[in-house]
Enzyme design. Structure first.
Site, short mmCIF file in Angstrom:
data_model
loop_
_atom_site.label_atom_id
_atom_site.label_comp_id
_atom_site.label_asym_id
_atom_site.label_seq_id
_atom_site.Cartn_x
_atom_site.Cartn_y
_atom_site.Cartn_z
N ASP A 166 -2.36 -11.43 24.59
CA ASP A 166 -1.29 -12.41 24.82
C ASP A 166 -1.56 -13.71 24.06
O ASP A 166 -1.59 -14.79 24.63
CB ASP A 166 -1.14 -12.69 26.31
CG ASP A 166 -0.68 -11.46 27.07
OD1 ASP A 166 0.49 -11.43 27.48
OD2 ASP A 166 -1.49 -10.53 27.24
N ASP A 193 1.22 -8.17 23.09
CA ASP A 193 1.87 -9.48 22.98
C ASP A 193 1.19 -10.32 21.91
O ASP A 193 0.67 -11.41 22.17
CB ASP A 193 1.88 -10.21 24.32
CG ASP A 193 3.10 -9.81 25.14
OD1 ASP A 193 3.73 -8.80 24.81
OD2 ASP A 193 3.43 -10.51 26.11
N TYR A 196 5.14 -13.98 19.65
CA TYR A 196 6.19 -14.44 20.57
C TYR A 196 7.33 -15.06 19.79
O TYR A 196 7.97 -16.00 20.24
CB TYR A 196 5.61 -15.45 21.56
CG TYR A 196 4.73 -14.82 22.60
CD1 TYR A 196 5.19 -14.59 23.89
CD2 TYR A 196 3.45 -14.42 22.28
CE1 TYR A 196 4.37 -14.01 24.85
CE2 TYR A 196 2.62 -13.83 23.23
CZ TYR A 196 3.10 -13.63 24.51
OH TYR A 196 2.29 -13.06 25.44
N HIS A 265 4.03 -10.97 37.52
CA HIS A 265 4.07 -9.55 37.12
C HIS A 265 3.44 -8.62 38.16
O HIS A 265 2.96 -7.54 37.81
CB HIS A 265 3.40 -9.34 35.76
CG HIS A 265 3.99 -10.16 34.66
ND1 HIS A 265 5.31 -10.07 34.28
CD2 HIS A 265 3.43 -11.11 33.85
CE1 HIS A 265 5.55 -10.92 33.29
NE2 HIS A 265 4.43 -11.56 33.02
N HIS A 292 -0.67 -9.14 29.72
CA HIS A 292 0.59 -9.39 30.42
C HIS A 292 0.53 -10.60 31.35
O HIS A 292 1.35 -11.51 31.25
CB HIS A 292 1.03 -8.14 31.16
CG HIS A 292 2.51 -8.07 31.43
ND1 HIS A 292 3.45 -8.57 30.54
CD2 HIS A 292 3.21 -7.56 32.48
CE1 HIS A 292 4.66 -8.37 31.03
NE2 HIS A 292 4.53 -7.76 32.21
N VAL A 293 -0.41 -10.60 32.31
CA VAL A 293 -0.61 -11.79 33.15
C VAL A 293 -1.47 -12.78 32.37
O VAL A 293 -2.54 -12.43 31.89
CB VAL A 293 -1.29 -11.41 34.48
CG1 VAL A 293 -1.69 -12.67 35.24
CG2 VAL A 293 -0.36 -10.56 35.32
N HIS A 294 -1.02 -14.00 32.28
CA HIS A 294 -1.67 -14.99 31.43
C HIS A 294 -2.81 -15.68 32.18
O HIS A 294 -2.77 -16.88 32.48
CB HIS A 294 -0.64 -16.01 30.93
CG HIS A 294 0.48 -15.36 30.19
ND1 HIS A 294 1.74 -15.92 30.06
CD2 HIS A 294 0.53 -14.18 29.52
CE1 HIS A 294 2.51 -15.11 29.36
NE2 HIS A 294 1.81 -14.04 29.02
#
Length: 411
Positions: A166, A193, A196, A265, A292-294
């Site tokens: 991410d 990710d 962006y 999420h 996904h989870v930052h």
């Protein structure tokens, strides 16, 4: 000495991990503004020269492994103004290129966006553990870089990975990249990710990396994974054919996560967990990295494979056959940190912290690996979480019997 240290550490960590409660870090991130780097910033400035091969965040000039054995590399780059050359010159000395490879070029359009000219070039028949210098051509402009190939195939060869996810292209992203370059890692594993642009995301799926010592499989939740779908069939075939005597380490990368104790999420990977978790335990996957989870999180070895709607427990329980699940979606993207935790802390969560960072996985031999997570603390790399990973195959009964026949390295 290392083996003794590993065994001592594993006993200590085992005592910790068998406890009833995990840790929620009290660290509060002094967050830099979560904004994209300015286009004129030196870190991502377009290189000088007409149609020069570009290398700026999120990727542009980059390399990936080009075969299963570690003797090939794919060089990719973008030219903005015209196709330019597809050739890469390379050799064993800086500025002295005795070999030339020619690749392919493509471009694409997505809504109102048209990409630059995207080039991919395969350099093969390379030597193991060798530093190569290469130059990307583009008309009157060219740029030089270097890479080192993996060591010869050896079940007990040490190997170091960096793991990030991410990323985006913010100043926090830049901090993650700069710290990752200090890890002396042979390869960077990325869990999705990457870009962006216009709030879109780039996901990875159905890709394998192997050098006999280990097999890394990438799966993706946005691709259908129910029974008999292409991803389901492909993953089933890969798990069935892997020989853990020859390929002891089995690692899975995915973007959406199966175990998550943040409100962000939460349970979004549940459909994939229901389909694939039983395989992860049956085939003794060692570790699963997701994004996904930052933020950052590491689980205990747990599973929720006994529940079948009509019977069985409906919650995660300790399971020695299960992998460790690690969330590394903390690369520094524009969306900022996930800071809201689920309380009480779920029993599967060993450690969690809402901060930016990056990880290392050091394969020591066929039986042990060292894992570290490093916090990006206002420009400083701070070791924060770590554990010893015991190879799931070699710790099993079959692995212990086979261990008597080999001479394990101690380095």
């Amino acid at each position: 000495m290392l083996v003794e240290l590993l065994l001592f550490s594993s006993v200590l960590l085992s005592c910790i991990c068998n406890g009833n409660a995990g840790v929620t870090s009290a660290f509060v991130r002094n967050e830099w503004p979560s904004v994209d780097i300015a286009l004129d910033d030196q870190a991502i400035a377009v290189p000088k020269g007409y149609n020069a091969p570009q290398q700026h965040l999120p990727s542009q000039v980059h390399i990936t492994q080009g075969d299963y054995d570690g003797k090939a590399v794919i060089v990719s780059w973008i030219t903005a103004d015209e196709p330019g050359s597809n050739k890469v010159q390379y050799g064993l000395s800086d500025g002295k290129y005795h070999f030339t490879a020619e690749g392919i070029m493509q471009k694409y359009t997505f809504y109102n966006y048209t990409s630059g000219y995207i080039h991919h070039c395969l350099l093969d028949d390379l030597q193991y553990d060798t530093k190569y210098y290469y130059e990307v051509e583009a008309g009157n402009s060219s740029r030089g870089f270097w890479f080192r190939t993996p060591p010869p195939i050896d079940l007990d060869a040490p190997y170091r990975f960096g793991i990030i996810g991410d990323l985006g292209q913010t100043y926090n992203s830049l901090s993650t990249l700069e710290h990752s370059l200090q890890l002396d890692a042979e390869t960077i594993l990325y869990v999705g990710d990457l870009s962006y642009a216009d709030r879109g995301r780039l996901f990875l799926s159905e890709i394998m990396f192997t050098d006999t010592l280990l097999l890394i499989i990438l799966v993706e939740a946005v691709i259908p994974s129910v029974k008999y779908t292409p991803q389901w069939s492909w993953l089933k075939e890969e798990f069935e054919r892997v020989d853990r005597v020859k390929t002891p380490w089995l690692i899975v990368l995915m973007h959406a996560l199966m175990y998550n104790s943040y409100t962000s999420h939460f349970m979004e990977g549940e459909s994939m967990r229901v389909v694939f978790e039983n395989w992860f335990c049956r085939y003794k996957v060692d570790v699963v990295f997701a994004g996904h989870v930052h933020a950052y999180e590491r689980s205990y070895r747990v599973s929720n494979i006994k529940y079948n709607v009509s019977s069985g427990t409906s919650y995660a329980a300790p399971d020695k056959s299960a992998p460790v699940y690690i969330t590394v979606g903390d690369g520094g993207n524009k969306g900022g940190l996930a800071t809201s935790f689920k309380y009480p802390q779920p029993n599967y969560c060993a450690f969690r912290e809402a901060s930016y960072g990056h990880s290392t996985l050091e394969i020591k031999n066929r039986t042990h690996a060292l894992y570290h997570w490093n916090r990006n603390d206002d420009g400083k790399r701070v070791p924060t979480d770590q554990m010893v990973l015991h190879n799931q195959y070699w710790r099993s009964n079959g692995g212990r019997r086979a261990k008597r026949k080999i001479n394990l390295h101690s380095n």
